[in-house]
Design a protein around this motif. Structure first.
Motif, PDB file in Angstrom:
ATOM      1  N   GLU A 183       5.700   4.785   7.071  1.00 59.81           N
ATOM      2  CA  GLU A 183       5.680   3.343   6.848  1.00 59.81           C
ATOM      3  C   GLU A 183       7.085   2.745   6.947  1.00 59.81           C
ATOM      4  O   GLU A 183       7.273   1.675   7.529  1.00 59.81           O
ATOM      5  CB  GLU A 183       5.074   3.028   5.472  1.00 59.81           C
ATOM      6  N   LYS A 206       0.839  -1.210   0.000  1.00 56.52           N
ATOM      7  CA  LYS A 206       0.000   0.000   0.000  1.00 56.52           C
ATOM      8  C   LYS A 206       0.867   1.251   0.000  1.00 56.52           C
ATOM      9  O   LYS A 206       0.566   2.235  -0.681  1.00 56.52           O
ATOM     10  CB  LYS A 206      -0.919  -0.002   1.232  1.00 56.52           C
ATOM     11  N   ALA A 207       1.971   1.209   0.755  1.00 56.31           N
ATOM     12  CA  ALA A 207       2.874   2.367   0.829  1.00 56.31           C
ATOM     13  C   ALA A 207       3.499   2.656  -0.533  1.00 56.31           C
ATOM     14  O   ALA A 207       3.622   3.815  -0.941  1.00 56.31           O
ATOM     15  CB  ALA A 207       3.958   2.121   1.868  1.00 56.31           C
ATOM     16  N   ARG A 239       2.274   2.098  -3.458  1.00 54.82           N
ATOM     17  CA  ARG A 239       1.255   2.764  -4.300  1.00 54.82           C
ATOM     18  C   ARG A 239       1.078   4.216  -3.859  1.00 54.82           C
ATOM     19  O   ARG A 239       0.990   5.123  -4.687  1.00 54.82           O
ATOM     20  CB  ARG A 239      -0.079   2.007  -4.216  1.00 54.82           C
ATOM     21  N   LYS A 240       1.039   4.421  -2.546  1.00 56.98           N
ATOM     22  CA  LYS A 240       0.851   5.773  -2.001  1.00 56.98           C
ATOM     23  C   LYS A 240       1.941   6.732  -2.468  1.00 56.98           C
ATOM     24  O   LYS A 240       1.660   7.896  -2.808  1.00 56.98           O
ATOM     25  CB  LYS A 240       0.835   5.687  -0.470  1.00 56.98           C
ATOM     26  N   TYR A 241       3.184   6.258  -2.511  1.00 54.63           N
ATOM     27  CA  TYR A 241       4.307   7.130  -2.865  1.00 54.63           C
ATOM     28  C   TYR A 241       4.691   7.043  -4.338  1.00 54.63           C
ATOM     29  O   TYR A 241       5.703   7.594  -4.759  1.00 54.63           O
ATOM     30  CB  TYR A 241       5.517   6.797  -1.975  1.00 54.63           C
TER      31      TYR A 241
END
Length: 480
Positions: free
Chosen positions: A277, A254-255, A257-259
């Motif tokens: 994260e 998820k991290a 994708r977030k960054y």
């Protein structure tokens, strides 16, 4: 593989940046011609994939014992700039701080040989081993938090070891930047019953003797000599480390994708080092590392007790001091020179060992003149090596070297080809007494399933990223 790799010299091969469009740095593999022939194509893919991660410095490295793993190849090393680089659970592995500890004695092979069966049986009885094995210590959830944050200091405070032990353990057996609140209850519950157990697979405990000394000067500093009996412990963070990795892999996907991090392989899920994260994973991983060091500390305590029980001599009189304890699977904040300038980096070692050279402040003062001890284990019927760190390693590999022999056969394939009964018989004909928790493990972990440890040691020695001090051979083995 020769049509893909560029041979730099006899033992150094380069994977060009154009092998894969996203590569930011070349790959560099430390192999001889024979190991290049044995190399899995998947290892090249993994070396290339790691070279695509943001902030990677100099090279994506693979040691002579490299083979296919999760995300990074086993035997993989990569360093990332602290400001714009990433941290990845796949670059550490599931068995956080799987590592090796070497304990000396003042006994000779001749003195121990008459007691070897009794010693192995006593060690097997005193040290839980095997898949799902449970330790002898009963912890509460509050107590395991203390283990995760205090590491070996917790063990010594509770009577498991000597105060001087911490001097001869990487990080003194406790990385300070650990936060137990970031480890899930499910991970803690897996770790509660397993503290002080050997585990299964390639984990082992061996009684060895020094077969050959290559460097008398360094051997004297380390306190070893020909025919001396040593004890080697290979274990890790058990189910707790596995669960920490599993928990944070999902979190890191998820991290990424977030960054906006484009992953060449989802197994390389990662986050910026200084992101929320990244910091959370790093602190949780450090808890896993502290657990593993504590695990090996408890095993050390029971090794000493076992020798006392059998030989009727106090462990202090047997001079059963720790020579050193090194981590194999870990990511650490370190400072290294890149393009002539010192940089703060996050160095990932996945199935690789630290190889800090002379003068480094992070190694015991007793060893500063020669560099840190490096423990390179073989498997059952083969040899193991004690080596020392070098300045060349600091310059070339971020102070890193190989961690062992490295598999050439999967466990499933080894079991099809060999039987545990014939392996046990063969080892005993070589004068090696062996006990194992399960029938199948001797076939799974037979020497034929691994690369030739002598070749691995020769390569890192000839390159100069770690140098031979002595070779040990087993006389008694416990396998999980």
């Amino acid at each position: 593989m020769e049509d893909i790799l560029v041979k730099i010299d006899e033992y150094i091969w380069q994977l060009p940046k154009n092998y894969k469009g996203c590569m930011l740095v070349p790959g560099r593999l430390y192999l001889n011609d024979k190991l290049v022939e044995q190399l899995e194509k998947e290892v090249l893919e993994q070396v290339a994939n790691v070279a695509c991660l943001p902030g990677i410095q100099k090279y994506s490295l693979a040691m002579p014992d490299c083979h296919y793993g999760y995300g990074f190849c086993i035997g993989g090393v990569a360093a990332f700039d602290e400001e714009d680089g990433v941290i990845s659970p796949g670059g550490v592995g599931f068995d956080i701080n799987c590592g090796v500890r070497l304990i000396r004695t003042n006994l000779t092979r001749e003195e121990v040989q008459p007691f070897i069966k009794e010693l192995v049986k006593t060690l097997f009885r005193n040290i839980p081993s095997g898949l799902g094995s449970k330790g002898k210590i009963k912890l509460s959830m509050g107590e395991i938090d203390d283990v995760l944050e205090e590491g070996v200091y917790w063990a010594i405070k509770n009577g498991y070891g000597w105060k001087k032990d911490v001097k001869y353990i990487e990080e003194n057996g406790c990385i300070k930047n650990a936060d137990a609140s970031l480890v899930s209850d499910s991970a803690k519950k897996r770790g509660l019953p397993q503290l002080g157990s050997l585990g299964s697979g390639n984990h082992f405990l061996e009684i060895q003797y020094v077969d050959e000394v290559f460097d008398d000067r360094v051997a004297k500093v380390y306190g070893v000599e020909k025919d001396q009996v040593l004890v080697m412990i290979h274990s890790g963070s058990r189910g707790l480390g596995h669960q920490i990795c599993a928990d944070y892999l999902r979190y890191m996907e998820k991290a990424a994708r977030k960054y906006g991090i484009k992953l060449p392989d989802r197994q390389l899920a990662c986050a910026p080092i200084n992101s929320e994260e990244g910091i959370r994973y790093f602190k949780a991983m450090n808890c896993g590392a502290n657990y593993a060091w504590t695990n090996r500390q408890l095993i050390t305590h029971w090794v000493r007790e076992s020798f006392e029980d059998v030989l009727r001599i106090p462990a202090e009189d047997l001079e059963m001091d720790i020579i050193y304890d090194v981590a194999h699977n870990i990511a650490k904040r370190e400072v290294h020179k890149v393009d002539g300038k010192l940089k703060r980096l996050m160095v990932h070692r996945k199935g690789a060992t630290r190889s800090f050279g002379p003068g480094c402040e992070d190694i015991p003062s007793k060893y500063e003149s020669v560099g840190q001890p490096i423990i390179l284990p073989g498997d059952m019927g083969s040899a193991s090596y004690l080596m020392h760190g070098t300045e060349r390693a600091m310059e070339e590999t971020f102070g890193s070297t190989a961690h062992g022999a490295g598999r050439v056969l999967s466990r499933a394939k080894a079991v099809k080809i060999y039987s545990s009964k014939e392996i046990k018989s063969k080892l005993e004909s070589m004068g090696i007494y062996v006990m194992a928790d399960s029938k199948g493990v001797l076939a799974e972990e037979c020497p034929e399933a691994y690369k030739d440890i002598d070749i691995v040691a020769d390569i890192v020695h000839n390159i100069g990223i770690s140098m031979k001090v002595c070779r040990m051979k087993p006389i008694g083995v416990i396998k999980g």
